[in-house]
Design a protein around this motif. Structure first.
Motif, PDB file in Angstrom:
ATOM      1  N   ALA A  83       0.869  -1.178   0.000  1.00  0.00           N
ATOM      2  CA  ALA A  83       0.000   0.000   0.000  1.00  0.00           C
ATOM      3  C   ALA A  83       0.904   1.227   0.000  1.00  0.00           C
ATOM      4  N   ASN A  84       1.141   1.736  -1.188  1.00  0.00           N
ATOM      5  CA  ASN A  84       2.191   2.738  -1.388  1.00  0.00           C
ATOM      6  C   ASN A  84       1.658   4.046  -1.968  1.00  0.00           C
ATOM      7  N   ALA A  85       0.457   4.039  -2.552  1.00  0.00           N
ATOM      8  CA  ALA A  85      -0.070   5.268  -3.173  1.00  0.00           C
ATOM      9  C   ALA A  85      -0.131   6.375  -2.130  1.00  0.00           C
ATOM     10  N   GLY A  86       0.282   7.558  -2.510  1.00  0.00           N
ATOM     11  CA  GLY A  86       0.236   8.678  -1.575  1.00  0.00           C
ATOM     12  C   GLY A  86       0.482   9.974  -2.314  1.00  0.00           C
ATOM     13  N   MET A  87       0.158  11.073  -1.639  1.00  0.00           N
ATOM     14  CA  MET A  87       0.393  12.393  -2.228  1.00  0.00           C
ATOM     15  C   MET A  87       0.792  13.383  -1.142  1.00  0.00           C
ATOM     16  N   GLY A  88       1.434  14.458  -1.564  1.00  0.00           N
ATOM     17  CA  GLY A  88       1.794  15.539  -0.642  1.00  0.00           C
ATOM     18  C   GLY A  88       0.859  16.722  -0.833  1.00  0.00           C
ATOM     19  N   LEU A  89       1.237  17.853  -0.258  1.00  0.00           N
ATOM     20  CA  LEU A  89       0.424  19.061  -0.347  1.00  0.00           C
ATOM     21  C   LEU A  89       1.210  20.145  -1.077  1.00  0.00           C
ATOM     22  N   THR A  94      -1.073  24.964   8.494  1.00  0.00           N
ATOM     23  CA  THR A  94      -2.468  24.933   8.920  1.00  0.00           C
ATOM     24  C   THR A  94      -3.170  26.251   8.606  1.00  0.00           C
ATOM     25  N   GLU A  95      -2.457  27.355   8.738  1.00  0.00           N
ATOM     26  CA  GLU A  95      -3.091  28.644   8.434  1.00  0.00           C
ATOM     27  C   GLU A  95      -3.075  28.947   6.937  1.00  0.00           C
ATOM     28  N   ALA A  96      -1.934  28.639   6.285  1.00  0.00           N
ATOM     29  CA  ALA A  96      -1.793  28.988   4.869  1.00  0.00           C
ATOM     30  C   ALA A  96      -2.434  27.956   3.954  1.00  0.00           C
ATOM     31  N   GLY A  97      -2.595  26.712   4.461  1.00  0.00           N
ATOM     32  CA  GLY A  97      -3.019  25.607   3.592  1.00  0.00           C
ATOM     33  C   GLY A  97      -4.481  25.675   3.189  1.00  0.00           C
ATOM     34  N   ASP A  98      -4.861  24.726   2.310  1.00  0.00           N
ATOM     35  CA  ASP A  98      -6.199  24.689   1.728  1.00  0.00           C
ATOM     36  C   ASP A  98      -6.925  23.443   2.251  1.00  0.00           C
ATOM     37  N   PRO A  99      -7.969  23.635   3.064  1.00  0.00           N
ATOM     38  CA  PRO A  99      -8.669  22.483   3.641  1.00  0.00           C
ATOM     39  C   PRO A  99      -9.152  21.474   2.610  1.00  0.00           C
ATOM     40  N   ARG A 103      -8.234  17.479   2.534  1.00  0.00           N
ATOM     41  CA  ARG A 103      -9.211  16.394   2.417  1.00  0.00           C
ATOM     42  C   ARG A 103      -8.789  15.383   1.355  1.00  0.00           C
ATOM     43  N   ARG A 104      -8.331  15.901   0.195  1.00  0.00           N
ATOM     44  CA  ARG A 104      -7.900  14.990  -0.890  1.00  0.00           C
ATOM     45  C   ARG A 104      -6.697  14.164  -0.430  1.00  0.00           C
ATOM     46  N   MET A 105      -5.760  14.817   0.243  1.00  0.00           N
ATOM     47  CA  MET A 105      -4.541  14.135   0.680  1.00  0.00           C
ATOM     48  C   MET A 105      -4.866  13.080   1.746  1.00  0.00           C
ATOM     49  N   LEU A 106      -5.721  13.464   2.704  1.00  0.00           N
ATOM     50  CA  LEU A 106      -6.060  12.509   3.769  1.00  0.00           C
ATOM     51  C   LEU A 106      -6.842  11.323   3.194  1.00  0.00           C
ATOM     52  N   PRO A 144       8.034  20.772  11.697  1.00  0.00           N
ATOM     53  CA  PRO A 144       7.166  21.883  12.085  1.00  0.00           C
ATOM     54  C   PRO A 144       5.920  22.017  11.210  1.00  0.00           C
ATOM     55  N   GLY A 145       4.778  21.863  11.850  1.00  0.00           N
ATOM     56  CA  GLY A 145       3.489  22.135  11.193  1.00  0.00           C
ATOM     57  C   GLY A 145       3.092  21.200  10.062  1.00  0.00           C
ATOM     58  N   SER A 146       3.776  20.081   9.864  1.00  0.00           N
ATOM     59  CA  SER A 146       3.511  19.265   8.664  1.00  0.00           C
ATOM     60  C   SER A 146       2.221  18.452   8.786  1.00  0.00           C
ATOM     61  N   ILE A 147       1.269  18.760   7.935  1.00  0.00           N
ATOM     62  CA  ILE A 147       0.010  18.006   7.889  1.00  0.00           C
ATOM     63  C   ILE A 147       0.229  16.715   7.105  1.00  0.00           C
ATOM     64  N   TYR A 148       0.984  16.792   6.018  1.00  0.00           N
ATOM     65  CA  TYR A 148       1.367  15.566   5.281  1.00  0.00           C
ATOM     66  C   TYR A 148       2.042  14.585   6.231  1.00  0.00           C
TER      67      TYR A 148
END
Ligand SMILES: NC(=O)c1ccc[n+]([C@@H]2O[C@H](COP(=O)([O-])OP(=O)(O)OC[C@H]3O[C@@H](n4cnc5c(N)ncnc54)[C@H](OP(=O)(O)O)[C@@H]3O)[C@@H](O)[C@H]2O)c1
Length: 224
Positions: A83-89, A94-99, A103-106, A144-148
């Motif tokens: 199970a290797n498929a994945g993507m970054g942002l 959190t403040e600058a990113g796009d919710p 959602r697509r990444m999660l 620091p701050g990485s959602i990915y």
């Protein structure tokens, strides 16, 4: 010896494609799963009878379930799933990113891993098989701050839990944790970092370990 079969998600480029090539070179059959049907067909052509392309989207349960069944049917059984498929942002923070991008990444990095595992388990239970998940260096240390990175902490936690569950019936689960790898994951080339082939070697090391050894994690970093 009977050829073993490995289903790989995210097989169209990067780590997944390199793992497909390495596995076939070592005598495995491979099922190739990703959305890019043309790239999968080209790779399957290159690899010959040992490869079957099964295009689909890892966030769609029917796609990955049908792919697992097709690969298991075509090659007669399924011994391992990567199970290797994945993507970054594109936009971190959190403040600058796009919710919507979160959602697509999660959906890919978390739900994709869960749906792949759900599709894999009935087959792997039959073969006392092996599940390999692509985590990351970003899933075992804080950035620091990485959602990915946080999505990869999920993968590491889940991999440990699946290793415990699968051990109950003789299966194995491994998380592969690479640092930076030179793949299309990044827009610019990273020639001095890990190459996809280095990660493929780590996957094959875990898959081909003696059955008495459960390699729970492989953590590899570029030397510099
Ligand atoms: N590169 C790094 O530095 C690095 C480090 C640590 C971990 N990782 C992880 O390694 C894994 C592979 O990444 P990579 O570096 O090889 O990057 P990559 O070349 O961009 O590969 C990503 C793969 O995932 C597939 N994919 C993306 N979304 C999908 C979806 N919805 N359904 C099915 N397949 C999907 C892509 O194929 P399609 O677009 O054709 O669907 C592609 O085959 C990822 O989980 C990534 O997070 C990468």
């Amino acid at each position: 010896m009977r050829r073993r079969t490995l289903l790989i998600t995210g097989a169209s480029t990067g780590i997944g494609a390199a793992t497909a090539r390495a596995a076939v070179a070592r005598g495995w059959n491979v099922g190739l799963f990703a959305r890019s049907a043309e790239k999968l067909a080209a790779l399957a052509d290159e690899l010959g009878d040992a490869a079957l392309a099964v295009p689909g989207d890892v966030t769609r349960e029917a796609d990955i379930a049908q792919a697992a069944d097709r690969v298991a049917g075509h090659f007669d059984r399924l011994d391992a799933v990567f199970a290797n498929a994945g993507m970054g942002l594109d936009t971190p923070g959190t403040e600058a990113g796009d919710p919507e991008e979160w959602r697509r990444m999660l959906d890919v990095n978390i739900m994709g891993v869960l749906l792949t595992t759900r599709a894999a388990l009935p087959h792997l239970r039959e073969t006392q098989g092996h599940l390999v998940l692509t985590g990351s260096a970003a899933g075992r240390r804080h950035i620091p701050g990485s959602i990915y990175g946080s999505s990869k902490w999920f993968v590491h936690g889940y991999a440990g839990n699946m290793a415990e569950e699968m051990a109950e019936w003789g299966g194995r689960c491994t998380v592969i944790a690479p640092g930076m790898v030179d793949t299309p994951f990044f827009d610019a080339p990273k020639p001095d970092k890990l190459q996809a082939e280095d990660v493929a070697d780590a996957v094959l090391y875990a898959l081909e370990a003696d059955p008495r050894a459960a390699v729970r994690e492989v953590f590899l970093m570029p030397r510099n």
